[in-house]
Design a protein around this motif. Sequence first.
Motif, PDB file in Angstrom:
ATOM      1  N   UNK A 105      40.732  81.523  41.767  1.00  0.00           N
ATOM      2  CA  UNK A 105      42.128  81.090  41.776  1.00  0.00           C
ATOM      3  C   UNK A 105      42.538  80.685  43.182  1.00  0.00           C
ATOM      4  N   UNK A 106      43.772  80.325  43.338  1.00  0.00           N
ATOM      5  CA  UNK A 106      44.324  79.913  44.622  1.00  0.00           C
ATOM      6  C   UNK A 106      45.490  80.846  44.917  1.00  0.00           C
ATOM      7  N   UNK A 107      45.211  82.034  45.459  1.00  0.00           N
ATOM      8  CA  UNK A 107      46.233  83.083  45.584  1.00  0.00           C
ATOM      9  C   UNK A 107      47.193  82.876  46.745  1.00  0.00           C
ATOM     10  N   UNK A 108      48.295  83.615  46.675  1.00  0.00           N
ATOM     11  CA  UNK A 108      49.232  83.643  47.792  1.00  0.00           C
ATOM     12  C   UNK A 108      48.884  84.832  48.691  1.00  0.00           C
ATOM     13  N   UNK A 148      46.439  79.706  49.039  1.00  0.00           N
ATOM     14  CA  UNK A 148      45.313  79.541  49.954  1.00  0.00           C
ATOM     15  C   UNK A 148      44.021  79.312  49.189  1.00  0.00           C
ATOM     16  N   UNK A 149      43.125  78.550  49.808  1.00  0.00           N
ATOM     17  CA  UNK A 149      41.854  78.205  49.179  1.00  0.00           C
ATOM     18  C   UNK A 149      40.770  78.234  50.244  1.00  0.00           C
ATOM     19  N   UNK A 150      39.705  78.950  49.972  1.00  0.00           N
ATOM     20  CA  UNK A 150      38.557  79.013  50.880  1.00  0.00           C
ATOM     21  C   UNK A 150      37.794  77.707  50.790  1.00  0.00           C
ATOM     22  N   UNK A 151      37.406  77.157  51.925  1.00  0.00           N
ATOM     23  CA  UNK A 151      36.632  75.918  51.948  1.00  0.00           C
ATOM     24  C   UNK A 151      35.149  76.266  51.904  1.00  0.00           C
ATOM     25  N   UNK A 152      34.578  76.225  50.721  1.00  0.00           N
ATOM     26  CA  UNK A 152      33.152  76.507  50.557  1.00  0.00           C
ATOM     27  C   UNK A 152      32.345  75.385  51.202  1.00  0.00           C
ATOM     28  N   UNK A 153      31.412  75.737  52.064  1.00  0.00           N
ATOM     29  CA  UNK A 153      30.580  74.739  52.735  1.00  0.00           C
ATOM     30  C   UNK A 153      29.793  73.947  51.695  1.00  0.00           C
ATOM     31  N   UNK A 154      29.818  72.637  51.839  1.00  0.00           N
ATOM     32  CA  UNK A 154      29.069  71.781  50.928  1.00  0.00           C
ATOM     33  C   UNK A 154      29.717  71.590  49.568  1.00  0.00           C
ATOM     34  N   UNK A 209      50.927  93.231  55.652  1.00  0.00           N
ATOM     35  CA  UNK A 209      51.088  91.868  55.144  1.00  0.00           C
ATOM     36  C   UNK A 209      51.197  90.898  56.316  1.00  0.00           C
ATOM     37  N   UNK A 210      51.837  91.313  57.395  1.00  0.00           N
ATOM     38  CA  UNK A 210      51.935  90.475  58.591  1.00  0.00           C
ATOM     39  C   UNK A 210      50.575  90.127  59.164  1.00  0.00           C
ATOM     40  N   UNK A 211      49.671  91.095  59.185  1.00  0.00           N
ATOM     41  CA  UNK A 211      48.312  90.842  59.682  1.00  0.00           C
ATOM     42  C   UNK A 211      47.586  89.866  58.772  1.00  0.00           C
ATOM     43  N   UNK A 212      47.804  89.980  57.469  1.00  0.00           N
ATOM     44  CA  UNK A 212      47.183  89.042  56.525  1.00  0.00           C
ATOM     45  C   UNK A 212      47.695  87.628  56.813  1.00  0.00           C
ATOM     46  N   UNK A 213      49.012  87.472  57.008  1.00  0.00           N
ATOM     47  CA  UNK A 213      49.565  86.151  57.330  1.00  0.00           C
ATOM     48  C   UNK A 213      48.996  85.594  58.632  1.00  0.00           C
ATOM     49  N   UNK A 214      48.924  86.424  59.667  1.00  0.00           N
ATOM     50  CA  UNK A 214      48.377  85.967  60.949  1.00  0.00           C
ATOM     51  C   UNK A 214      46.909  85.576  60.806  1.00  0.00           C
ATOM     52  N   UNK A 215      46.171  86.347  60.023  1.00  0.00           N
ATOM     53  CA  UNK A 215      44.757  86.055  59.785  1.00  0.00           C
ATOM     54  C   UNK A 215      44.607  84.745  59.031  1.00  0.00           C
ATOM     55  N   UNK A 274      50.667  73.786  49.326  1.00  0.00           N
ATOM     56  CA  UNK A 274      52.087  74.074  49.467  1.00  0.00           C
ATOM     57  C   UNK A 274      52.898  73.286  48.452  1.00  0.00           C
ATOM     58  N   UNK A 275      53.852  73.990  47.845  1.00  0.00           N
ATOM     59  CA  UNK A 275      54.758  73.372  46.883  1.00  0.00           C
ATOM     60  C   UNK A 275      56.162  73.861  47.195  1.00  0.00           C
ATOM     61  N   UNK A 276      57.113  72.956  47.159  1.00  0.00           N
ATOM     62  CA  UNK A 276      58.504  73.293  47.487  1.00  0.00           C
ATOM     63  C   UNK A 276      59.002  74.431  46.610  1.00  0.00           C
TER      64      UNK A 276
END
Length: 132
Positions: A22-25, A70-76, A42-48, A62-64
């Motif tokens: 999924x694409x979690x918040x 968030x989505x992890x960019x899998x290599x390849x 939660x603040x540390x998660x946002x900063x990370x 992002x949607x209004x």
Amino acid sequence: MTMVRNTRQRQAVVLALRETPTHPDAAWIHTQVRSTLPNISLGTVYLTLDALVRDGVVMTIERAGQATRYDYKHAGHGHHHVVCRGCGAIYDIDAEDVPMPAAGLPSGFMVLDVRLEYHGVCENCAAGEKRG
């Protein structure tokens, strides 16, 4: 590009994103990471997440009026997104399945990244609209 330090917090956030289709918040990621790092805020998660986005490891969707996803960019595994405006579901589509026109780019322009999102309604939401 920043150099993201490989901290336990960052490892846990990346692992949470890599293991979900999924694409979690950030709140969902925070809940997942707390199972291994109970004291993480939660603040540390946002900063990370911000650092991982800056480094190109994670991308945002992002949607209004909605929480950033968030989505992890899998290599390849380049991919784009299909977003349902009815239920909010986000689906991946392989980048190779989508032709990328290069026409119209300014002379000498070097493309570093492409983000493509299709917006519409999924089959379930469309069926609901027909009934209503």
